[in-house]
Write a protein that holds these residues in place. Structure first.
Motif, PDB file in Angstrom:
ATOM      1  N   SER A  60      43.558  49.010  32.913  1.00 27.72           N
ATOM      2  CA  SER A  60      42.401  48.690  33.755  1.00 27.72           C
ATOM      3  C   SER A  60      42.105  47.199  33.716  1.00 27.72           C
ATOM      4  O   SER A  60      41.879  46.572  34.755  1.00 27.72           O
ATOM      5  CB  SER A  60      41.165  49.466  33.296  1.00 27.72           C
ATOM      6  N   ALA A  61      42.124  46.621  32.526  1.00 29.38           N
ATOM      7  CA  ALA A  61      41.828  45.186  32.395  1.00 29.38           C
ATOM      8  C   ALA A  61      42.941  44.326  32.998  1.00 29.38           C
ATOM      9  O   ALA A  61      42.676  43.224  33.483  1.00 29.38           O
ATOM     10  CB  ALA A  61      41.622  44.825  30.931  1.00 29.38           C
ATOM     11  N   LEU A  62      44.174  44.822  32.970  1.00 32.42           N
ATOM     12  CA  LEU A  62      45.282  44.059  33.550  1.00 32.42           C
ATOM     13  C   LEU A  62      45.244  44.054  35.073  1.00 32.42           C
ATOM     14  O   LEU A  62      45.626  43.073  35.701  1.00 32.42           O
ATOM     15  CB  LEU A  62      46.633  44.614  33.085  1.00 32.42           C
ATOM     16  N   PHE A  63      44.785  45.153  35.683  1.00 32.28           N
ATOM     17  CA  PHE A  63      44.886  45.289  37.132  1.00 32.28           C
ATOM     18  C   PHE A  63      43.559  45.264  37.889  1.00 32.28           C
ATOM     19  O   PHE A  63      43.543  44.995  39.078  1.00 32.28           O
ATOM     20  CB  PHE A  63      45.614  46.593  37.484  1.00 32.28           C
ATOM     21  N   LEU A  64      42.456  45.559  37.206  1.00 31.49           N
ATOM     22  CA  LEU A  64      41.171  45.662  37.894  1.00 31.49           C
ATOM     23  C   LEU A  64      40.234  44.530  37.510  1.00 31.49           C
ATOM     24  O   LEU A  64      40.337  43.962  36.427  1.00 31.49           O
ATOM     25  CB  LEU A  64      40.511  47.010  37.562  1.00 31.49           C
ATOM     26  N   GLU A  65      39.304  44.248  38.418  1.00 30.83           N
ATOM     27  CA  GLU A  65      38.257  43.273  38.119  1.00 30.83           C
ATOM     28  C   GLU A  65      37.403  43.835  36.988  1.00 30.83           C
ATOM     29  O   GLU A  65      36.938  44.974  37.056  1.00 30.83           O
ATOM     30  CB  GLU A  65      37.408  43.033  39.356  1.00 30.83           C
ATOM     31  N   VAL A  66      37.203  43.037  35.961  1.00 36.08           N
ATOM     32  CA  VAL A  66      36.406  43.483  34.817  1.00 36.08           C
ATOM     33  C   VAL A  66      34.929  43.284  35.141  1.00 36.08           C
ATOM     34  O   VAL A  66      34.481  42.176  35.406  1.00 36.08           O
ATOM     35  CB  VAL A  66      36.803  42.730  33.528  1.00 36.08           C
ATOM     36  N   ASN A  67      34.212  44.399  35.140  1.00 40.43           N
ATOM     37  CA  ASN A  67      32.777  44.375  35.384  1.00 40.43           C
ATOM     38  C   ASN A  67      32.121  45.332  34.385  1.00 40.43           C
ATOM     39  O   ASN A  67      32.775  45.783  33.433  1.00 40.43           O
ATOM     40  CB  ASN A  67      32.468  44.749  36.843  1.00 40.43           C
ATOM     41  N   ALA A  68      30.860  45.652  34.593  1.00 42.47           N
ATOM     42  CA  ALA A  68      30.133  46.514  33.648  1.00 42.47           C
ATOM     43  C   ALA A  68      30.813  47.877  33.507  1.00 42.47           C
ATOM     44  O   ALA A  68      30.880  48.424  32.397  1.00 42.47           O
ATOM     45  CB  ALA A  68      28.683  46.671  34.095  1.00 42.47           C
ATOM     46  N   LEU A  69      31.327  48.416  34.606  1.00 36.29           N
ATOM     47  CA  LEU A  69      31.998  49.714  34.552  1.00 36.29           C
ATOM     48  C   LEU A  69      33.223  49.662  33.632  1.00 36.29           C
ATOM     49  O   LEU A  69      33.381  50.510  32.740  1.00 36.29           O
ATOM     50  CB  LEU A  69      32.434  50.152  35.955  1.00 36.29           C
ATOM     51  N   HIS A 144      37.634  47.341  41.855  1.00 40.42           N
ATOM     52  CA  HIS A 144      38.367  46.416  42.731  1.00 40.42           C
ATOM     53  C   HIS A 144      39.539  45.869  41.952  1.00 40.42           C
ATOM     54  O   HIS A 144      39.460  45.699  40.725  1.00 40.42           O
ATOM     55  CB  HIS A 144      37.479  45.232  43.163  1.00 40.42           C
ATOM     56  N   LEU A 145      40.613  45.569  42.676  1.00 39.43           N
ATOM     57  CA  LEU A 145      41.719  44.876  42.026  1.00 39.43           C
ATOM     58  C   LEU A 145      41.249  43.514  41.567  1.00 39.43           C
ATOM     59  O   LEU A 145      40.293  42.946  42.130  1.00 39.43           O
ATOM     60  CB  LEU A 145      42.903  44.734  42.993  1.00 39.43           C
ATOM     61  N   PRO A 149      44.951  37.955  40.221  1.00 39.56           N
ATOM     62  CA  PRO A 149      45.997  38.795  39.626  1.00 39.56           C
ATOM     63  C   PRO A 149      46.863  38.018  38.643  1.00 39.56           C
ATOM     64  O   PRO A 149      47.107  36.821  38.809  1.00 39.56           O
ATOM     65  CB  PRO A 149      46.815  39.272  40.814  1.00 39.56           C
ATOM     66  N   LEU A 150      47.279  38.727  37.618  1.00 39.11           N
ATOM     67  CA  LEU A 150      48.178  38.118  36.642  1.00 39.11           C
ATOM     68  C   LEU A 150      49.550  37.949  37.275  1.00 39.11           C
ATOM     69  O   LEU A 150      49.905  38.694  38.191  1.00 39.11           O
ATOM     70  CB  LEU A 150      48.253  39.004  35.392  1.00 39.11           C
ATOM     71  N   PRO A 151      50.325  36.986  36.782  1.00 38.69           N
ATOM     72  CA  PRO A 151      51.655  36.762  37.364  1.00 38.69           C
ATOM     73  C   PRO A 151      52.523  38.027  37.292  1.00 38.69           C
ATOM     74  O   PRO A 151      52.501  38.753  36.292  1.00 38.69           O
ATOM     75  CB  PRO A 151      52.242  35.650  36.493  1.00 38.69           C
ATOM     76  N   VAL A 152      53.267  38.272  38.357  1.00 39.42           N
ATOM     77  CA  VAL A 152      54.118  39.453  38.455  1.00 39.42           C
ATOM     78  C   VAL A 152      55.096  39.512  37.282  1.00 39.42           C
ATOM     79  O   VAL A 152      55.330  40.576  36.708  1.00 39.42           O
ATOM     80  CB  VAL A 152      54.871  39.473  39.806  1.00 39.42           C
ATOM     81  N   GLY A 153      55.657  38.371  36.889  1.00 38.73           N
ATOM     82  CA  GLY A 153      56.590  38.334  35.765  1.00 38.73           C
ATOM     83  C   GLY A 153      55.938  38.773  34.466  1.00 38.73           C
ATOM     84  O   GLY A 153      56.555  39.488  33.670  1.00 38.73           O
TER      85      GLY A 153
END
Length: 187
Positions: A60-69, A144-145, A149-153
């Protein structure tokens, strides 16, 4: 990752690799104690549960916007993981030798997720405060994504590390446990 963001640098290039290595080291300890014929498949199921309890928040932290949820989700699953880890060790010591090395590995597997959680919280402090009705922002509970985004590599490397150091070894442990259970039952 730029060194101008030390929290992100530590998360991506220190905490996550140490976590993956510790998980693999734990599997090596299980293999050395022949978990399949001692604690058996029950302990492997507990390990797979703990993998999910930490893997889903990490992804979740790698792919999604980190918010309260996401922060709240991470906190809840961290405590679930801690309770499951206590259950795991309580069961394991009744069925097999848990060596000092394995105990030390377990300390990493408990503290590294806490380090990760604290670094994520510190990076998103206003949303952490908002989770409790404090601070300058309103709590956001939408998915939300990541906007950055982190680098694809990097993502590909992490996913490959998870596959090679966690998924495949623990599936192999499960396979050994199923085979031993079948042999014990005369199948």
């Amino acid at each position: 990752m730029p060194s101008s963001d030390p929290q992100m640098f530590l998360l991506l290039w220190f905490v996550l690799p140490v976590w993956l290595i510790a998980g693999f080291a734990d599997w090596l300890c299980h293999r050395a104690t022949h978990i399949e014929t001692t604690a058996g498949i029950k302990e492997t199921w507990i390990h797979l549960l703990m993998f999910l309890q930490m893997g889903i928040p990490m992804l979740s932290a790698l792919f999604l916007e980190v918010n309260a949820l996401i922060i709240g989700f991470m906190i809840v699953l961290f405590f679930c993981h801690e309770a499951t880890a206590l259950w795991d060790v309580s069961y394991a010591v009744t069925a097999r030798k848990v060596s000092p090395i394995e105990q030390h590995v377990h300390s990493f597997l408990e503290m590294v997720p806490l380090m990760a959680l604290l670094l994520v919280i510190s990076r998103h402090w206003p949303q952490f405060l908002a989770l409790f009705g404090a601070g300058p922002e309103s709590a956001r509970f939408d998915l939300h994504l990541r906007p950055d985004p982190l680098p694809v590599g990097y993502i590909a490397s992490v996913l490959m590390g998870i596959l090679l150091l966690e998924v495949l070894p623990y599936l192999e442990e499960y396979r050994r446990g199923k085979k031993a259970k079948g042999i014990a039952q005369g199948k």
